[in-house]
Design a protein around this motif. Sequence first.
Motif, PDB file in Angstrom:
ATOM      1  N   THR A  26       0.798  -1.230   0.000  1.00 56.09           N
ATOM      2  CA  THR A  26       0.000   0.000   0.000  1.00 56.09           C
ATOM      3  C   THR A  26       0.828   1.277   0.000  1.00 56.09           C
ATOM      4  O   THR A  26       0.320   2.343  -0.328  1.00 56.09           O
ATOM      5  N   GLY A  27       2.084   1.178   0.420  1.00 50.02           N
ATOM      6  CA  GLY A  27       2.923   2.365   0.528  1.00 50.02           C
ATOM      7  C   GLY A  27       2.700   3.144   1.813  1.00 50.02           C
ATOM      8  O   GLY A  27       3.398   4.111   2.088  1.00 50.02           O
ATOM      9  N   LEU A  28       1.721   2.730   2.623  1.00 46.13           N
ATOM     10  CA  LEU A  28       1.495   3.376   3.914  1.00 46.13           C
ATOM     11  C   LEU A  28       2.619   2.986   4.878  1.00 46.13           C
ATOM     12  O   LEU A  28       3.376   2.053   4.623  1.00 46.13           O
ATOM     13  N   TYR A  29       2.684   3.685   6.001  1.00 48.76           N
ATOM     14  CA  TYR A  29       3.606   3.241   7.042  1.00 48.76           C
ATOM     15  C   TYR A  29       3.256   1.813   7.430  1.00 48.76           C
ATOM     16  O   TYR A  29       2.093   1.407   7.362  1.00 48.76           O
ATOM     17  N   ASN A  30       4.266   1.044   7.857  1.00 51.32           N
ATOM     18  CA  ASN A  30       3.996  -0.274   8.399  1.00 51.32           C
ATOM     19  C   ASN A  30       3.683  -0.147   9.887  1.00 51.32           C
ATOM     20  O   ASN A  30       3.729   0.952  10.448  1.00 51.32           O
ATOM     21  N   ARG A  31       3.389  -1.245  10.516  1.00 51.73           N
ATOM     22  CA  ARG A  31       2.958  -1.219  11.918  1.00 51.73           C
ATOM     23  C   ARG A  31       4.016  -0.593  12.832  1.00 51.73           C
ATOM     24  O   ARG A  31       3.691   0.280  13.645  1.00 51.73           O
ATOM     25  N   ALA A  32       5.245  -1.025  12.732  1.00 53.01           N
ATOM     26  CA  ALA A  32       6.290  -0.528  13.636  1.00 53.01           C
ATOM     27  C   ALA A  32       6.476   0.981  13.493  1.00 53.01           C
ATOM     28  O   ALA A  32       6.520   1.715  14.493  1.00 53.01           O
ATOM     29  N   VAL A  76      -8.145   1.414  -0.771  1.00 52.76           N
ATOM     30  CA  VAL A  76      -8.538   1.832   0.578  1.00 52.76           C
ATOM     31  C   VAL A  76      -7.424   2.679   1.184  1.00 52.76           C
ATOM     32  O   VAL A  76      -7.687   3.742   1.764  1.00 52.76           O
ATOM     33  N   ALA A  77      -6.182   2.245   1.037  1.00 55.07           N
ATOM     34  CA  ALA A  77      -5.041   3.018   1.548  1.00 55.07           C
ATOM     35  C   ALA A  77      -4.996   4.403   0.917  1.00 55.07           C
ATOM     36  O   ALA A  77      -4.798   5.412   1.611  1.00 55.07           O
ATOM     37  N   GLN A  78      -5.182   4.474  -0.395  1.00 60.84           N
ATOM     38  CA  GLN A  78      -5.170   5.765  -1.085  1.00 60.84           C
ATOM     39  C   GLN A  78      -6.310   6.659  -0.602  1.00 60.84           C
ATOM     40  O   GLN A  78      -6.137   7.871  -0.437  1.00 60.84           O
ATOM     41  N   THR A  79      -7.464   6.065  -0.366  1.00 58.39           N
ATOM     42  CA  THR A  79      -8.620   6.827   0.099  1.00 58.39           C
ATOM     43  C   THR A  79      -8.383   7.348   1.515  1.00 58.39           C
ATOM     44  O   THR A  79      -8.715   8.504   1.822  1.00 58.39           O
ATOM     45  N   LEU A  80      -7.800   6.519   2.370  1.00 54.02           N
ATOM     46  CA  LEU A  80      -7.469   6.966   3.724  1.00 54.02           C
ATOM     47  C   LEU A  80      -6.517   8.155   3.679  1.00 54.02           C
ATOM     48  O   LEU A  80      -6.709   9.150   4.386  1.00 54.02           O
ATOM     49  N   GLN A  81      -5.497   8.060   2.829  1.00 50.48           N
ATOM     50  CA  GLN A  81      -4.539   9.159   2.708  1.00 50.48           C
ATOM     51  C   GLN A  81      -5.206  10.426   2.180  1.00 50.48           C
ATOM     52  O   GLN A  81      -4.906  11.522   2.627  1.00 50.48           O
ATOM     53  N   LYS A  82      -6.111  10.265   1.239  1.00 51.05           N
ATOM     54  CA  LYS A  82      -6.802  11.419   0.652  1.00 51.05           C
ATOM     55  C   LYS A  82      -7.677  12.119   1.690  1.00 51.05           C
ATOM     56  O   LYS A  82      -7.611  13.333   1.848  1.00 51.05           O
ATOM     57  N   VAL A  83      -8.486  11.361   2.402  1.00 50.53           N
ATOM     58  CA  VAL A  83      -9.422  11.947   3.355  1.00 50.53           C
ATOM     59  C   VAL A  83      -8.704  12.467   4.595  1.00 50.53           C
ATOM     60  O   VAL A  83      -9.034  13.526   5.107  1.00 50.53           O
ATOM     61  N   PHE A  84      -7.704  11.732   5.052  1.00 50.68           N
ATOM     62  CA  PHE A  84      -7.018  12.112   6.285  1.00 50.68           C
ATOM     63  C   PHE A  84      -5.742  12.912   6.039  1.00 50.68           C
ATOM     64  O   PHE A  84      -4.951  13.128   6.960  1.00 50.68           O
ATOM     65  N   ASP A  86      -2.688  14.773   5.992  1.00 48.35           N
ATOM     66  CA  ASP A  86      -1.347  14.650   6.551  1.00 48.35           C
ATOM     67  C   ASP A  86      -1.300  13.929   7.895  1.00 48.35           C
ATOM     68  O   ASP A  86      -0.357  14.076   8.653  1.00 48.35           O
ATOM     69  N   GLN A  87      -2.313  13.117   8.183  1.00 48.13           N
ATOM     70  CA  GLN A  87      -2.354  12.382   9.439  1.00 48.13           C
ATOM     71  C   GLN A  87      -1.579  11.069   9.307  1.00 48.13           C
ATOM     72  O   GLN A  87      -1.343  10.584   8.206  1.00 48.13           O
ATOM     73  N   VAL A  88      -1.197  10.493  10.440  1.00 51.95           N
ATOM     74  CA  VAL A  88      -0.489   9.212  10.416  1.00 51.95           C
ATOM     75  C   VAL A  88      -1.501   8.110  10.106  1.00 51.95           C
ATOM     76  O   VAL A  88      -2.482   7.924  10.838  1.00 51.95           O
ATOM     77  N   VAL A  89      -1.255   7.400   9.022  1.00 50.59           N
ATOM     78  CA  VAL A  89      -2.086   6.280   8.611  1.00 50.59           C
ATOM     79  C   VAL A  89      -1.148   5.115   8.353  1.00 50.59           C
ATOM     80  O   VAL A  89      -0.127   5.277   7.683  1.00 50.59           O
ATOM     81  N   PHE A  90      -1.481   3.945   8.900  1.00 50.98           N
ATOM     82  CA  PHE A  90      -0.634   2.784   8.603  1.00 50.98           C
ATOM     83  C   PHE A  90      -1.468   1.528   8.445  1.00 50.98           C
ATOM     84  O   PHE A  90      -2.611   1.456   8.895  1.00 50.98           O
ATOM     85  N   ARG A  91      -0.869   0.575   7.758  1.00 56.36           N
ATOM     86  CA  ARG A  91      -1.512  -0.727   7.591  1.00 56.36           C
ATOM     87  C   ARG A  91      -1.080  -1.585   8.769  1.00 56.36           C
ATOM     88  O   ARG A  91       0.099  -1.851   8.967  1.00 56.36           O
ATOM     89  N   LEU A  92      -2.059  -2.015   9.527  1.00 59.65           N
ATOM     90  CA  LEU A  92      -1.804  -2.840  10.687  1.00 59.65           C
ATOM     91  C   LEU A  92      -1.414  -4.247  10.243  1.00 59.65           C
ATOM     92  O   LEU A  92      -0.518  -4.870  10.793  1.00 59.65           O
ATOM     93  N   CYS A  99      -5.335   4.884  11.996  1.00 56.53           N
ATOM     94  CA  CYS A  99      -5.071   6.292  11.744  1.00 56.53           C
ATOM     95  C   CYS A  99      -5.155   7.044  13.058  1.00 56.53           C
ATOM     96  O   CYS A  99      -5.970   6.721  13.913  1.00 56.53           O
ATOM     97  N   PHE A 100      -4.295   8.052  13.207  1.00 53.51           N
ATOM     98  CA  PHE A 100      -4.400   8.950  14.346  1.00 53.51           C
ATOM     99  C   PHE A 100      -4.750  10.326  13.822  1.00 53.51           C
ATOM    100  O   PHE A 100      -3.974  10.926  13.074  1.00 53.51           O
ATOM    101  N   LEU A 101      -5.937  10.798  14.187  1.00 48.71           N
ATOM    102  CA  LEU A 101      -6.387  12.123  13.782  1.00 48.71           C
ATOM    103  C   LEU A 101      -6.024  13.097  14.894  1.00 48.71           C
ATOM    104  O   LEU A 101      -6.590  13.033  15.993  1.00 48.71           O
ATOM    105  N   GLN A 102      -5.100  13.981  14.604  1.00 49.44           N
ATOM    106  CA  GLN A 102      -4.669  14.965  15.585  1.00 49.44           C
ATOM    107  C   GLN A 102      -5.775  16.000  15.813  1.00 49.44           C
ATOM    108  O   GLN A 102      -6.534  16.321  14.898  1.00 49.44           O
ATOM    109  N   GLN A 103      -5.830  16.528  17.009  1.00 50.61           N
ATOM    110  CA  GLN A 103      -6.847  17.505  17.348  1.00 50.61           C
ATOM    111  C   GLN A 103      -6.798  18.714  16.415  1.00 50.61           C
ATOM    112  O   GLN A 103      -7.843  19.255  16.034  1.00 50.61           O
TER     113      GLN A 103
END
Length: 182
Positions: A26-32, A76-84, A86-92, A99-103
Motif C-alpha cells: 500500500t505504501g502506507l507506514y507499516n505497523r512498527a 482503501v489506503a489511497q482513500t485513507l490518505q486522501k481523506v485524512f 497529513d495524518q499518520v495512517v498505517f496498515r496494521l 489512523c491517528f487524527l490529531q486535534q
Amino acid sequence: LTTEVVDEEHKTLDQLKMRSEHDGLTGLYNRAAGVALIEDLLRKESGILALFDCDKFKLINDSFGHLVGDKVLIVVAQTLQKVFEDQVVFRLGGDEFVCFLQQSFIDRKAEEGLNTIGIFKQLREELQKVDIPEMCGQCPSASFGVARSDKDHLIEFDELYKTADISLYQCKKYGRNDLHKM
C-alpha cells in the motif's frame, strides 16, 4: 567519483529506510513505524485513534481473487490518505488500518463544517465512489472503531488501541460499514 559514490550510498540508505518503514503493497507506514509515530504524537497532542477493517474482505478474496483483494487494499489506503491528508495512517496487517487524527486536524475540519462523525462519513462516501472493474459495481466498505486520547491524561498506544478495537468489534456486531465510538 567520490561524490557520486556518496550520493549513491545516501540514495541506497534512503531506499532501505523507506522499505523498513512502509508497507510494500500500500505504501502506507507499516505497523512498527506507524505505532512509533503515533506514540510520539500522543505525548504532544490530543486526538482520535481509529481502526479500520475492510468489510467482508475474505469474501472479496474468495469471490474475485487475491489480486483484486490487493487492489482493494491499495485503493482503501489511497482513500485513507486522501481523506485524512497529513495524518499518520498505517496498515496494521491484512485488511486492517490505523489512523491517528490529531486535534489540530479535527479542529481544521470543524472550521470547514465537518464534525468528527462527518469526517468518517466523508471517508465512507469516498469508498462508495471506488470503481474496481473486476468487482462488477461493488465497492469496498469499512467498519471503524475509535478511541479518544487526551494529551493532558496520557494513554499509552496499546490501551488506546485496545479501546478502539473493542469499538470496532461493536461496529461489526451491529451491522458494519459504520462507525462506533467509545
